[in-house]
Design an enzyme around this catalytic site. Structure first.
Site, PDB file in Angstrom:
ATOM      1  CG  ASP A 112      -2.192   0.766   1.060  1.00  0.00           C
ATOM      2  OD1 ASP A 112      -3.248   0.133   1.093  1.00  0.00           O
ATOM      3  OD2 ASP A 112      -2.154   1.999   0.858  1.00  0.00           O
TER       4      ASP A 112
ATOM      5  CE1 TYR B  10     -12.931   3.074  -8.063  1.00  0.00           C
ATOM      6  CE2 TYR B  10     -15.250   2.989  -8.641  1.00  0.00           C
ATOM      7  CZ  TYR B  10     -14.181   2.488  -7.932  1.00  0.00           C
ATOM      8  OH  TYR B  10     -14.345   1.411  -7.092  1.00  0.00           O
TER       9      TYR B  10
HETATM   10  P1  NAD Z   1      -9.905   2.063   0.378  1.00  0.00           P
HETATM   11  O1  NAD Z   1      -9.686   3.452  -0.086  1.00  0.00           O
HETATM   12  O2  NAD Z   1     -10.264   1.829   1.807  1.00  0.00           O
HETATM   13  O3  NAD Z   1      -8.652   1.158   0.053  1.00  0.00           O
HETATM   14  C1  NAD Z   1      -7.862   1.315  -1.096  1.00  0.00           C
HETATM   15  C2  NAD Z   1      -6.404   1.147  -0.687  1.00  0.00           C
HETATM   16  O4  NAD Z   1      -5.578   1.223  -1.870  1.00  0.00           O
HETATM   17  C3  NAD Z   1      -5.924   2.248   0.258  1.00  0.00           C
HETATM   18  O5  NAD Z   1      -5.282   1.677   1.378  1.00  0.00           O
HETATM   19  C4  NAD Z   1      -4.955   3.063  -0.593  1.00  0.00           C
HETATM   20  O6  NAD Z   1      -3.942   3.684   0.169  1.00  0.00           O
HETATM   21  C5  NAD Z   1      -4.431   2.001  -1.546  1.00  0.00           C
HETATM   22  N1  NAD Z   1      -3.887   2.541  -2.796  1.00  0.00           N
HETATM   23  C6  NAD Z   1      -4.475   3.393  -3.663  1.00  0.00           C
HETATM   24  N2  NAD Z   1      -3.652   3.679  -4.690  1.00  0.00           N
HETATM   25  C7  NAD Z   1      -2.509   2.970  -4.486  1.00  0.00           C
HETATM   26  C8  NAD Z   1      -1.293   2.818  -5.196  1.00  0.00           C
HETATM   27  N3  NAD Z   1      -1.062   3.487  -6.343  1.00  0.00           N
HETATM   28  N4  NAD Z   1      -0.344   1.985  -4.703  1.00  0.00           N
HETATM   29  C9  NAD Z   1      -0.551   1.294  -3.548  1.00  0.00           C
HETATM   30  N5  NAD Z   1      -1.680   1.410  -2.815  1.00  0.00           N
HETATM   31  C10 NAD Z   1      -2.652   2.230  -3.281  1.00  0.00           C
HETATM   32  O7  NAD Z   1     -11.059   1.449  -0.581  1.00  0.00           O
HETATM   33  P2  NAD Z   1     -11.840   0.052  -0.470  1.00  0.00           P
HETATM   34  O8  NAD Z   1     -13.267   0.346  -0.252  1.00  0.00           O
HETATM   35  O9  NAD Z   1     -11.141  -0.864   0.441  1.00  0.00           O
HETATM   36  O10 NAD Z   1     -11.686  -0.465  -1.967  1.00  0.00           O
HETATM   37  C11 NAD Z   1     -10.718  -1.441  -2.309  1.00  0.00           C
HETATM   38  C12 NAD Z   1     -10.908  -1.895  -3.741  1.00  0.00           C
HETATM   39  O11 NAD Z   1     -12.230  -2.435  -3.915  1.00  0.00           O
HETATM   40  C13 NAD Z   1     -10.755  -0.778  -4.765  1.00  0.00           C
HETATM   41  O12 NAD Z   1     -10.104  -1.283  -5.907  1.00  0.00           O
HETATM   42  C14 NAD Z   1     -12.183  -0.422  -5.112  1.00  0.00           C
HETATM   43  O13 NAD Z   1     -12.294   0.084  -6.414  1.00  0.00           O
HETATM   44  C15 NAD Z   1     -12.874  -1.765  -4.983  1.00  0.00           C
HETATM   45  N6  NAD Z   1     -14.311  -1.605  -4.695  1.00  0.00           N
HETATM   46  C16 NAD Z   1     -14.751  -1.288  -3.452  1.00  0.00           C
HETATM   47  C17 NAD Z   1     -16.117  -1.127  -3.242  1.00  0.00           C
HETATM   48  C18 NAD Z   1     -16.671  -0.837  -1.871  1.00  0.00           C
HETATM   49  O14 NAD Z   1     -17.899  -0.738  -1.737  1.00  0.00           O
HETATM   50  N7  NAD Z   1     -15.889  -0.720  -0.833  1.00  0.00           N
HETATM   51  C19 NAD Z   1     -17.023  -1.246  -4.305  1.00  0.00           C
HETATM   52  C20 NAD Z   1     -16.519  -1.529  -5.554  1.00  0.00           C
HETATM   53  C21 NAD Z   1     -15.171  -1.726  -5.759  1.00  0.00           C
END
Ligand code: NAD
Ligand code: UDP
Length: 327
Positions: free
Chosen positions: A32, A146
């Site tokens: 991360d 996105y």
């Molecule tokens: P979040 O923001 O809590 O977690 C995302 C993590 O990715 C963060 O810790 C961030 O620091 C890290 N990150 C971002 N860019 C980065 C990079 N370039 N290098 C390394 N780390 C990086 O979000 P989440 O809700 O946990 O979502 C996680 C994944 O699930 C994402 O890909 C998101 O698109 C997908 N998703 C989540 C949901 C939801 O409802 N939570 C719905 C659809 C898709």
């Protein structure tokens, strides 16, 4: 011992995935760059011999020593306000980041699962959304950074599967919630719960008739785990089909939290999808999966988590002056 790399490990979903894979007996490498994540989400894992953490931006070349069996690419901002604030990073992590990780999967002969999203359906004209619906996305709208990154991510993943025979899996995640969401990430559940805890009115965007279907984190993780171990290559929806309007949801939160505050209405963000509900027929058939945690139980667990935050965390308001999201 199988080894798995989880990107986005300090985020909401990523940290729960790390917990699950450790529980299943895997060696886990979490990666991360903390752009939207929080070290607090993985603090409990740092002394675990089955866990290693690498601070790294996955849009830069990714190197891992030794063998690797699985990659789960979950790094990406996920809240509309986050990806509006950091649009270029959002595009890069979905495109360049995915490319780097697919390259790593290829050389390591690892199986890779990518976190796609219901946003690939955009503001859907088909309801509920099945995997064979191509979507209705505004490429140049504020959410396009996105949605298009995620659509590109799916295409790139299928290309690596078809042309380089990389073993790949694609999960289309619908709105998921639970402990470790960031209180100030702007998504509706932490937003409403934070407002209730601070004694503020609940902000419903638009007239609140738009719908969402909320899936509890444990159900989501179970679906992802089963999909990874299945042999199905094309996208699979994982989400809870129990749909509710945002206005009715705000009322549920008022009842749950016991707040005496009221609902206030604000402008609807541009391209905010009007309805969203997963068709999970495929996940049921392929994975024998369906959600088990109802909204009432899941929201209670989530509210218990937010109630445990410190005063400082409760009043940290990183998005207060950010209005670019609204029309
Ligand atoms: P979040 O923001 O809590 O977690 C995302 C993590 O990715 C963060 O810790 C961030 O620091 C890290 N990150 C971002 N860019 C980065 C990079 N370039 N290098 C390394 N780390 C990086 O979000 P989440 O809700 O946990 O979502 C996680 C994944 O699930 C994402 O890909 C998101 O698109 C997908 N998703 C989540 C949901 C939801 O409802 N939570 C719905 C659809 C898709
Ligand atoms: N929303 C709202 N008030 C808020 C935050 C969000 O009414 O304070 C609405 C938002 O406009 C959308 C829905 O809640 O219609 C879900 O928003 P979220 O950001 O959680 O996720 P999305 O599903 O839009 O990605």
């Amino acid at each position: 011992m199988s080894k798995v790399l989880i990107t986005g490990a300090a985020g909401f979903l990523g940290s729960h995935l790390c917990d699950r894979f450790i529980k299943e007996g895997y060696q886990v490498i979490g990666m991360d760059n903390f752009i939207t994540g929080d070290k607090k989400n993985i603090d409990h894992l740092l002394s675990n011999p089955c866990f290693e953490f690498i601070e790294h931006d996955v849009t830069e070349f990714v190197h891992i020593d030794g063998d690797l069996d699985y990659i789960l690419h979950f790094a990406s901002p996920a809240s509309p306000i986050d990806y509006l604030k950091i649009p270029i990073q959002t595009l890069k992590v979905g495109s360049l980041g995915t490319h780097n990780l697919l390259g790593l999967a290829r050389v390591k002969k690892a199986r890779m699962l990518i976190a796609s999203t219901s946003e690939v359906y955009g503001d859907p004209l088909v309801h509920p959304q099945r995997e064979d619906y191509y979507g209705n996305v505004n490429t140049i709208g504020p959410r396009g950074v996105y949605d298009e990154a995620k659509r590109f991510q799916e295409s790139m993943t299928m290309a690596y599967h078809r042309f380089h025979s990389v073993e790949t899996r694609i999960v289309r995640i619908f709105n998921t919630y639970g402990p470790r969401m960031r209180l100030n990430d702007g998504r509706v559940i932490p937003a409403f719960m934070g407002q209730a805890l601070r004694g503020e009115d609940l902000t419903v965007f638009g007239d609140g008739s738009q719908t969402r279907s909320f899936c509890y984190i444990d159900d989501q993780i179970e679906g992802i785990y089963r999909l990874l171990l299945s042999d199905y290559v094309e996208p699979v929806n994982i989400g809870n089909p129990h749909e509710i309007s945002i206005k009715d949801f705000a009322e549920e939160i008022i009842n749950l939290t016991g707040t005496t505050q009221k609902i206030i209405y604000k402008d609807l963000p541009i391209n905010d999808p009007m309805q969203r509900q997963p068709d999970i027929t495929l996940a049921k058939k392929l994975l024998g999966w369906e959600p088990r945690v109802g909204r009432e139980a899941g929201m209670k667990l989530t509210f218990d988590y937010f109630k445990g935050l410190t005063e400082e965390e409760l009043y940290k308001s990183e998005h207060k002056d950010f209005t670019g999201y609204i029309n």
